[in-house]
Design a protein around this motif. Structure first.
Motif, PDB file in Angstrom:
ATOM      1  N   ARG A   9     -57.702  23.288  13.672  1.00  0.00           N
ATOM      2  CA  ARG A   9     -57.081  22.443  14.325  1.00  0.00           C
ATOM      3  C   ARG A   9     -57.718  22.232  15.985  1.00  0.00           C
ATOM      4  O   ARG A   9     -56.905  22.825  16.432  1.00  0.00           O
ATOM      5  CB  ARG A   9     -56.826  21.212  13.916  1.00  0.00           C
ATOM      6  CG  ARG A   9     -56.542  19.872  14.610  1.00  0.00           C
ATOM      7  CD  ARG A   9     -55.300  19.600  13.363  1.00  0.00           C
ATOM      8  NE  ARG A   9     -55.061  17.680  13.414  1.00  0.00           N
ATOM      9  CZ  ARG A   9     -54.593  17.067  14.551  1.00  0.00           C
ATOM     10  NH1 ARG A   9     -53.989  18.235  15.402  1.00  0.00           N
ATOM     11  NH2 ARG A   9     -54.615  16.204  14.467  1.00  0.00           N
ATOM     12  N   GLU A  56     -57.287  19.618  19.598  1.00  0.00           N
ATOM     13  CA  GLU A  56     -57.282  17.943  20.247  1.00  0.00           C
ATOM     14  C   GLU A  56     -58.422  18.132  21.458  1.00  0.00           C
ATOM     15  O   GLU A  56     -58.610  18.952  22.179  1.00  0.00           O
ATOM     16  CB  GLU A  56     -56.651  17.401  20.105  1.00  0.00           C
ATOM     17  CG  GLU A  56     -55.624  16.892  19.639  1.00  0.00           C
ATOM     18  CD  GLU A  56     -54.128  16.195  19.177  1.00  0.00           C
ATOM     19  OE1 GLU A  56     -54.400  15.770  20.117  1.00  0.00           O
ATOM     20  OE2 GLU A  56     -54.051  15.334  18.291  1.00  0.00           O
ATOM     21  N   VAL A  83     -60.538  14.896  16.995  1.00  0.00           N
ATOM     22  CA  VAL A  83     -60.038  16.157  16.560  1.00  0.00           C
ATOM     23  C   VAL A  83     -61.108  16.913  16.242  1.00  0.00           C
ATOM     24  O   VAL A  83     -61.582  16.681  14.810  1.00  0.00           O
ATOM     25  CB  VAL A  83     -59.173  15.417  15.449  1.00  0.00           C
ATOM     26  CG1 VAL A  83     -58.331  16.698  14.980  1.00  0.00           C
ATOM     27  CG2 VAL A  83     -58.166  15.071  16.026  1.00  0.00           C
TER      28      VAL A  83
END
Length: 278
Positions: A169, A171, A158
């Protein structure tokens, strides 16, 4: 009568040139070479500035919290946020416009990076803060600085920070970064203040009548048979008919299932091997 062959040759030559021009126009232009962005100076960076044939103007200093340095003859100069080339030009223009140096040749060397840093946390070998020494630093570069993913780390990462003034943000599936298509977009550019989090690897727990009970790393697509093999297999008292998997459902309740040997396990599954009655 001699003019006609010459005229015909001229016409044919012009036609050939026209065809070549059309071919060149139809041919796609060669892609421009990618230019890496330049490192931007930040507060805390230690730099050395030298002016050719003017040793008295040599300066080693640290960029202040406001991005300013104090340079001889010029006073306070704001170089924070500028690339090295732009900072060199700013100082050179100041010396020239002030009639201090006629044709100044300024060289700025970055001695220590403090202004641009990123953090790596979680399951890595060397967690901590690391300098962003180049403007094109990638996720894999930052991860390498931290010693790579630890044996307890998982594949999902992350990355959080700020992009264009807004919270960011994403992943990242680490194996996809090194996939066959070599998609560079998966290897994200790192910016000042980014935080990379490496979560623990998914685990399964095996107990009961097996050779080596305990927690084991859950590899992708790992089946019940493979998990039992990781535990050394069943002992003499164990039986395949007595295998149960305790699995937490979405509502938090634990369910007891009896999967087949080729069924994939999930993170947190608890495999229990019962003792054979015969």
């Amino acid at each position: 009568m001699r003019i006609k062959p010459l005229l015909l040759a001229t016409v044919l030559g012009l036609a050939a040139l026209g065809a070549q021009a059309q071919t060149a126009a139809a041919r796609p232009a060669a892609p421009a070479a990618a230019v890496s962005p330049e490192y931007r100076l930040g507060s805390g960076d230690v730099i050395r500035i030298m002016v050719y044939q003017n040793p008295d103007l040599t300066l080693e200093t640290r960029v202040s919290e406001t991005g300013v340095i104090s340079f001889p003859l010029l006073g306070n100069v704001r170089i924070g946020g500028l690339g090295v080339t732009a900072a060199e030009k700013l100082i050179a223009d100041g010396l020239k416009n002030g009639n201090f140096v006629k044709s100044p040749q300024v060289t700025l060397t970055l001695l220590q990076v403090k202004g641009n840093q990123a953090s790596v946390l979680g399951q890595v070998n060397r967690p901590g803060r690391y300098p962003i020494e180049t403007a094109d630093m990638r996720l894999t570069d930052l991860l390498a600085n931290a010693g790579g993913v630890a044996t307890t780390g998982g594949d999902m990462l992350v990355l959080s920070g700020m992009r264009n003034g807004k919270p960011f943000r994403t992943e990242i599936d680490l194996p996809n970064v090194f996939s066959a298509d070599q998609n560079r977009a998966n290897d994200v550019l790192i910016q000042n203040g980014d935080v990379l989090w490496v979560d623990r690897a998914p685990l399964v727990y095996i107990y009961g009548e097996v050779q080596r009970p305990g927690p084991f790393r859950l590899e992708r697509g790992m089946t019940l048979m493979q998990a039992l093999a990781a535990g050394g297999g069943l002992n003499q008292r164990g039986t395949e008919r007595g295998i149960r998997v305790h699995r937490k459902a979405a509502d938090g309740r634990v369910q007891v299932v009896q999967p087949t040997m080729d069924e994939s396990l999930r993170d947190g599954d608890v495999v229990y091997v019962k003792e054979s009655l015969f």
